[in-house]
Write a protein that holds these residues in place. Structure first.
Motif, PDB file in Angstrom:
ATOM      1  N   LEU A   1       0.940   3.077 -13.843  1.00 35.09           N
ATOM      2  CA  LEU A   1       1.121   3.859 -15.067  1.00 35.09           C
ATOM      3  C   LEU A   1       0.475   5.224 -14.944  1.00 35.09           C
ATOM      4  N   ASN A   2       1.155   6.221 -15.509  1.00 32.18           N
ATOM      5  CA  ASN A   2       0.560   7.542 -15.709  1.00 32.18           C
ATOM      6  C   ASN A   2      -0.240   7.526 -17.001  1.00 32.18           C
ATOM      7  N   SER A   3      -1.281   8.317 -17.040  1.00 30.14           N
ATOM      8  CA  SER A   3      -1.916   8.574 -18.336  1.00 30.14           C
ATOM      9  C   SER A   3      -1.019   9.538 -19.108  1.00 30.14           C
ATOM     10  N   ASP A   4      -1.359   9.771 -20.349  1.00 23.93           N
ATOM     11  CA  ASP A   4      -0.632  10.743 -21.161  1.00 23.93           C
ATOM     12  C   ASP A   4      -1.621  11.808 -21.634  1.00 23.93           C
ATOM     13  N   PRO A   5      -1.596  13.018 -21.125  1.00 23.43           N
ATOM     14  CA  PRO A   5      -0.633  13.594 -20.182  1.00 23.43           C
ATOM     15  C   PRO A   5      -0.854  13.053 -18.764  1.00 23.43           C
ATOM     16  N   PRO A   6       0.192  13.111 -17.947  1.00 29.97           N
ATOM     17  CA  PRO A   6       0.070  12.598 -16.583  1.00 29.97           C
ATOM     18  C   PRO A   6      -0.753  13.533 -15.691  1.00 29.97           C
ATOM     19  N   PRO A   7      -1.304  12.995 -14.593  1.00 31.12           N
ATOM     20  CA  PRO A   7      -2.048  13.846 -13.656  1.00 31.12           C
ATOM     21  C   PRO A   7      -1.175  14.967 -13.086  1.00 31.12           C
ATOM     22  N   GLN A   8      -1.830  16.112 -12.878  1.00 30.07           N
ATOM     23  CA  GLN A   8      -1.132  17.278 -12.299  1.00 30.07           C
ATOM     24  C   GLN A   8      -1.796  17.653 -10.972  1.00 30.07           C
TER      25      GLN A   8
ATOM     26  N   TRP B   1      -4.381   7.544 -13.010  1.00 28.68           N
ATOM     27  CA  TRP B   1      -3.349   6.558 -12.724  1.00 28.68           C
ATOM     28  C   TRP B   1      -3.971   5.177 -12.841  1.00 28.68           C
ATOM     29  N   THR B   2      -3.148   4.214 -13.217  1.00 21.85           N
ATOM     30  CA  THR B   2      -3.612   2.835 -13.348  1.00 21.85           C
ATOM     31  C   THR B   2      -2.627   1.916 -12.633  1.00 21.85           C
ATOM     32  N   ILE B   3      -3.168   0.974 -11.903  1.00 24.98           N
ATOM     33  CA  ILE B   3      -2.322  -0.045 -11.272  1.00 24.98           C
ATOM     34  C   ILE B   3      -2.582  -1.379 -11.975  1.00 24.98           C
ATOM     35  N   ILE B   4      -1.510  -2.069 -12.277  1.00 27.49           N
ATOM     36  CA  ILE B   4      -1.619  -3.332 -13.027  1.00 27.49           C
ATOM     37  C   ILE B   4      -0.831  -4.427 -12.310  1.00 27.49           C
ATOM     38  N   LEU B   5      -1.483  -5.556 -12.173  1.00 26.54           N
ATOM     39  CA  LEU B   5      -0.815  -6.758 -11.672  1.00 26.54           C
ATOM     40  C   LEU B   5      -0.740  -7.707 -12.855  1.00 26.54           C
ATOM     41  N   ASP B   6       0.436  -8.207 -13.184  1.00 28.19           N
ATOM     42  CA  ASP B   6       0.477  -9.155 -14.303  1.00 28.19           C
ATOM     43  C   ASP B   6       1.304 -10.380 -13.962  1.00 28.19           C
ATOM     44  N   TRP B   7       1.053 -11.435 -14.703  1.00 25.88           N
ATOM     45  CA  TRP B   7       1.705 -12.723 -14.470  1.00 25.88           C
ATOM     46  C   TRP B   7       1.638 -13.535 -15.743  1.00 25.88           C
TER      47      TRP B   7
ATOM     48  N   HIS C   1       0.840  -1.198   0.000  1.00 24.87           N
ATOM     49  CA  HIS C   1       0.000   0.000   0.000  1.00 24.87           C
ATOM     50  C   HIS C   1       0.874   1.247   0.000  1.00 24.87           C
ATOM     51  N   ARG C   2       0.352   2.267  -0.611  1.00 30.49           N
ATOM     52  CA  ARG C   2       1.027   3.558  -0.647  1.00 30.49           C
ATOM     53  C   ARG C   2      -0.027   4.639  -0.486  1.00 30.49           C
ATOM     54  N   SER C   3       0.349   5.706   0.199  1.00 30.21           N
ATOM     55  CA  SER C   3      -0.584   6.816   0.403  1.00 30.21           C
ATOM     56  C   SER C   3       0.042   8.111  -0.089  1.00 30.21           C
ATOM     57  N   ASP C   4      -0.805   8.990  -0.612  1.00 29.72           N
ATOM     58  CA  ASP C   4      -0.396  10.336  -1.008  1.00 29.72           C
ATOM     59  C   ASP C   4       0.814  10.342  -1.951  1.00 29.72           C
ATOM     60  N   GLN C   5       0.746   9.495  -2.956  1.00 26.60           N
ATOM     61  CA  GLN C   5       1.828   9.420  -3.935  1.00 26.60           C
ATOM     62  C   GLN C   5       1.487  10.286  -5.140  1.00 26.60           C
ATOM     63  N   ASN C   6       2.516  10.793  -5.809  1.00 28.56           N
ATOM     64  CA  ASN C   6       2.247  11.522  -7.047  1.00 28.56           C
ATOM     65  C   ASN C   6       3.197  11.120  -8.165  1.00 28.56           C
ATOM     66  N   THR C   7       3.895  10.000  -7.954  1.00 26.99           N
ATOM     67  CA  THR C   7       4.825   9.519  -8.969  1.00 26.99           C
ATOM     68  C   THR C   7       4.251   8.286  -9.650  1.00 26.99           C
ATOM     69  N   GLY C   8       4.052   8.391 -10.955  1.00 28.47           N
ATOM     70  CA  GLY C   8       3.577   7.239 -11.709  1.00 28.47           C
ATOM     71  C   GLY C   8       4.722   6.576 -12.431  1.00 28.47           C
TER      72      GLY C   8
ATOM     73  N   ARG D   1      -5.310 -15.366  -4.991  1.00 29.27           N
ATOM     74  CA  ARG D   1      -6.466 -14.479  -5.104  1.00 29.27           C
ATOM     75  C   ARG D   1      -5.970 -13.059  -4.877  1.00 29.27           C
ATOM     76  N   ALA D   2      -6.207 -12.184  -5.872  1.00 30.76           N
ATOM     77  CA  ALA D   2      -5.689 -10.812  -5.793  1.00 30.76           C
ATOM     78  C   ALA D   2      -6.823  -9.808  -5.646  1.00 30.76           C
ATOM     79  N   SER D   3      -6.589  -8.773  -4.853  1.00 28.81           N
ATOM     80  CA  SER D   3      -7.540  -7.666  -4.680  1.00 28.81           C
ATOM     81  C   SER D   3      -6.769  -6.359  -4.814  1.00 28.81           C
ATOM     82  N   LEU D   4      -7.310  -5.452  -5.629  1.00 29.29           N
ATOM     83  CA  LEU D   4      -6.660  -4.156  -5.840  1.00 29.29           C
ATOM     84  C   LEU D   4      -7.652  -3.029  -5.592  1.00 29.29           C
ATOM     85  N   TYR D   5      -7.163  -1.958  -5.025  1.00 25.46           N
ATOM     86  CA  TYR D   5      -7.972  -0.739  -4.860  1.00 25.46           C
ATOM     87  C   TYR D   5      -7.056   0.454  -5.108  1.00 25.46           C
ATOM     88  N   MET D   6      -7.588   1.445  -5.801  1.00 24.24           N
ATOM     89  CA  MET D   6      -6.809   2.663  -6.045  1.00 24.24           C
ATOM     90  C   MET D   6      -7.741   3.873  -6.010  1.00 24.24           C
TER      91      MET D   6
END
Lengths: 146, 157
Positions: free
Chosen positions: B135-142, B86-92, B45-52, B69-74
């Motif tokens: 991932l950041n979107s393009d353009p990234p969040p400001q 912002w997007t969070i991705i889990l891959d395998w 978990h991470r809080s108050d982040q602004n780096t994608g 079993r995976a659970s994600l929240y953002m």
């Protein structure tokens, strides 16, 4: 003897803590588990359990099929129950062996079965059934319990 | 006096035995029914982040076949509405060799957003990493920050 009692109580508290029961909140606990590797055919409905009292359960069902491309054939993985309103409840995965279909799926669902009615698992195949095809499946049923 | 001390010791012994029995019963009822249980093996978990554009970071590499079993929240908030996220991705790599992923994101078109996914079951291939990235979107969040939490449970004895 007094020292032994103190040690025992301390161990008991540690055990209680490590099993997550110290906060008094109910936990999900697996009460049924089943898995099949390399399955090829149908499985008749098999009773997993019959609830003796009202409760909440969570089924997790995963299945993976593999085999050559075949049109209109499928494996169907089902956990079923009767809900408290006397309706049929299902957690179900339909896995076909054709082109644009899922062969690797899962479902997780909370349910409340009616007391005295069975919760069952089955694998159903299409007619005709898949040829030269296999499946792997695993399911768990958790109960929300103290 | 000596007599009452003996009675006290006898009572104490009985209490200790009783506690031991209760403890054993407790341990039995707390998940020791011989069935595998879902157990959280990874939490992030991470809080108050602004780096994608973080990762991919390897969470773990399975050494034997199993189901997880995976659970994600953002969530994300901003001082302004913007077409960014912002997007969070889990891959395998699935046990079939195919790629598998789970993702969710937090859009900022109303200035705040959240997304969640799971729990979802997956079965990764042995020896292939399970990874996470943001991932950041393009353009990234400001002028925005995000929070996320993810858990991975393993069905295990």
């Amino acid at each position: 003897m007094r020292r032994a009692a103190v040690v025992l109580v301390a161990v008991m508290m540690c055990a209680g803590y490590s099993f997550g029961q110290s906060n008094g909140v109910p936990q999900w606990k697996v009460v049924k588990e089943g898995h099949i590797s390399g399955g090829t055919g149908a499985i008749n409905p098999t009773v997993l359990f019959t609830p003796a009292k009202d409760g909440f359960y969570r089924v997790s069902l995963y299945a993976l099929t593999s085999g050559p491309f075949q049109n209109s054939v499928f494996f169907n993985f089902v956990v079923s129950w009767t809900n408290r309103a006397d309706g049929l409840g299902l957690a179900e995965l339909d896995e076909c062996l054709g082109g644009l279909c899922f062969q690797d799926q899962n479902v997780i669902q909370v349910f409340a079965p009616k007391v005295g009615t069975p919760v069952s698992f089955a694998v159903i195949t299409s007619d005709p059934p898949p040829q030269d095809s296999t499946y792997d499946t695993v399911f768990t049923v958790e109960e929300l319990t103290h | 006096m000596k007599y009452s001390k003996r009675i006290l010791e006898a009572c104490m012994r009985k209490i200790v035995i009783l506690i031991a029995v209760v403890m054993c019963a407790g341990v039995t009822s707390f998940g020791q029914n011989g069935l595998p249980q879902w157990r959280v093996i990874k939490e992030l978990h991470r809080s108050d982040q602004n780096t994608g554009d973080i990762g991919p970071d390897i969470l773990f590499t399975p050494v034997k076949n199993g189901v997880y079993r995976a659970s994600l929240y953002m969530s994300a908030t901003s001082t302004e509405q913007q077409n960014a996220a912002w997007t969070i991705i889990l891959d395998w790599t699935d046990e079939t060799g195919l790629g598998g992923y789970l993702s969710t994101g937090a859009p900022l078109n109303t200035g705040r957003g959240f997304g969640m996914v799971g729990p979802s079951i997956f079965s990764p291939q042995v020896g292939k990493p399970v990874r996470v990235y943001i991932l950041n979107s393009d353009p990234p969040p400001q002028n925005a920050t995000y929070n996320f939490v993810m858990t991975i449970e393993q069905l295990t004895h």
